[in-house]
Design a protein around this motif. Structure first.
Motif, mmCIF file in Angstrom:
data_model
loop_
_atom_site.group_PDB
_atom_site.id
_atom_site.type_symbol
_atom_site.label_atom_id
_atom_site.label_comp_id
_atom_site.label_asym_id
_atom_site.label_seq_id
_atom_site.Cartn_x
_atom_site.Cartn_y
_atom_site.Cartn_z
ATOM 1 N N PHE A 1 0.862 -1.267 0.062
ATOM 2 C CA PHE A 1 0.135 -0.010 -0.097
ATOM 3 C C PHE A 1 0.781 1.302 0.041
ATOM 4 N N TYR A 2 1.269 1.771 -1.220
ATOM 5 C CA TYR A 2 2.103 2.807 -1.291
ATOM 6 C C TYR A 2 1.929 3.680 -2.588
ATOM 7 N N GLN A 3 1.394 2.917 -3.637
ATOM 8 C CA GLN A 3 1.896 3.614 -4.971
ATOM 9 C C GLN A 3 0.207 3.915 -5.786
ATOM 10 N N HIS A 4 0.703 4.850 -6.673
ATOM 11 C CA HIS A 4 -0.500 5.337 -7.592
ATOM 12 C C HIS A 4 -0.423 4.716 -9.041
ATOM 13 N N LEU A 5 -1.455 5.048 -9.887
ATOM 14 C CA LEU A 5 -1.549 4.308 -10.977
ATOM 15 C C LEU A 5 -0.345 4.471 -11.983
ATOM 16 N N PRO A 6 -0.010 5.593 -12.288
ATOM 17 C CA PRO A 6 1.190 5.822 -13.234
ATOM 18 C C PRO A 6 2.335 5.168 -12.851
ATOM 19 N N TRP A 7 2.852 5.080 -11.429
ATOM 20 C CA TRP A 7 3.756 4.386 -11.173
ATOM 21 C C TRP A 7 3.585 2.896 -11.140
ATOM 22 N N PHE A 8 2.345 2.436 -10.912
ATOM 23 C CA PHE A 8 2.051 0.972 -10.903
ATOM 24 C C PHE A 8 2.259 0.583 -12.394
ATOM 25 N N GLU A 9 1.706 1.355 -13.120
ATOM 26 C CA GLU A 9 1.702 0.747 -14.801
ATOM 27 C C GLU A 9 3.225 0.747 -15.263
ATOM 28 N N ASP A 10 3.854 1.762 -14.673
ATOM 29 C CA ASP A 10 5.487 1.853 -15.379
ATOM 30 C C ASP A 10 6.001 0.720 -14.705
ATOM 31 N N GLN A 11 5.948 0.225 -13.514
ATOM 32 C CA GLN A 11 6.518 -0.965 -12.929
ATOM 33 C C GLN A 11 6.099 -2.010 -13.547
ATOM 34 N N VAL A 12 4.847 -2.369 -13.668
ATOM 35 C CA VAL A 12 4.346 -3.436 -14.376
ATOM 36 C C VAL A 12 4.828 -3.739 -15.711
#
Length: 282
Positions: free
Chosen positions: A96-107
């Motif tokens: 529990f720490y991330q937002h969607l732009p970061w999440f999508e880039d990581q994935v």
């Protein structure tokens, strides 16, 4: 129960930063919710930024989880790489720490097989200065400290644009290739890891520093003293719960996702951060 989790590898925090997120999502389908028994709470290991994420989880753990048959083992993590690395290798059940732009880039870049829930809260990005008292005091050629995380650089640049310091910022803009027409004050940008930008704020050579919300809180700062603050209206950077795709059907995760969006959690956020440094996204 809150514990510190050390970095999984040396220098990992230097590789990337920020976190963050938001936007729509859904809890994993749970067909065995009835298996959660308050008499025998099921433990869920969750990685989180210390503030506000771990603090919100601690509230849930003390006030809501026991009746739901859930016990949270909260791991506080300072950087933005470790939570996803630990989730991927199974060291964590969720983070529990991330937002969607970061999440999508990581994935996309790391190949993670993750799913995520709906946005829980937004921590506005903000610009601070130890020198200037207002944006009008920022002179031509001023030095601006900014995150080195690509998913948040545009976010920071838009704060500057809304403050009147930059023009025509596009979603794919890079601070290293801004044209003079977009940067009429010829601001000089200094990139750094997000957790170090608070230190940059106190650097005598820095005129303005753009700081992530969780590090604003950790440093004891408030957006009330910021020179420019990101709007929370229609903000795509709401933070959310994330888990591995192979955990679909996990009643523990489904229950935590439910509790994160409960009226009690919303009221807690509003009471704990009444000035809007953390704003409910639901």
């Amino acid at each position: 129960m809150r514990k510190k989790l050390t970095l999984l590898a040396a220098g990992i925090a230097a590789a990337f930063s920020l976190a963050a997120c938001g936007a729509g999502g859904s809890a994993p389908a749970s067909t065995n919710a009835a298996s959660l028994d308050p008499a025998k709470p099921a433990t869920l290991k969750v990685g989180a930024s210390p503030v506000p994420h771990a603090k919100i989880l601690e509230f849930i753990n003390e006030n809501l989880a026991p009746k739901a048959g859930l016990k949270l083992d909260i791991k506080e993590i300072e950087d933005y790489q470790t939570p996803n690395t630990a989730l991927s290798d199974g060291s964590l059940d969720a983070n529990f720490y991330q937002h969607l732009p970061w999440f999508e880039d990581q994935v996309k870049t790391k190949g993670y097989k993750f799913d995520h829930g709906a946005g829980v809260h937004i921590e506005p990005y903000a610009a601070f200065s130890d020198k200037a008292k207002s944006i009008a005091d920022i002179k031509d050629g001023a030095k601006v400290a900014i995150t080195n995380d690509p998913s948040n650089q545009v976010r920071a640049l838009k704060v500057l644009q809304n403050a009147g310091l930059l023009k025509d910022i596009k979603d794919d803009s890079s601070i290293l290739s801004l044209a003079d027409a977009q940067n009429p004050k010829k601001l000089k940008f200094s990139e750094n890891q997000p957790e170090l930008l608070v230190n940059d704020l106190h650097d005598p050579s820095v005129d303005l520093a753009l700081i992530n919300g969780n590090f604003i809180l950790k440093a004891g700062l408030s957006t009330k003293s910021a020179l420019a603050v990101e709007s929370v209206q229609n903000n795509p950077y709401a933070n959310f719960l994330a888990w591995r795709q192979d955990e679909k059907g996990d009643a523990r995760i489904a229950k935590l996702e439910e509790l994160l969006h409960s009226p009690e959690v919303k009221a807690f956020i509003q009471k704990e951060w009444p000035n809007g440094d953390v704003t409910p996204a639901f």
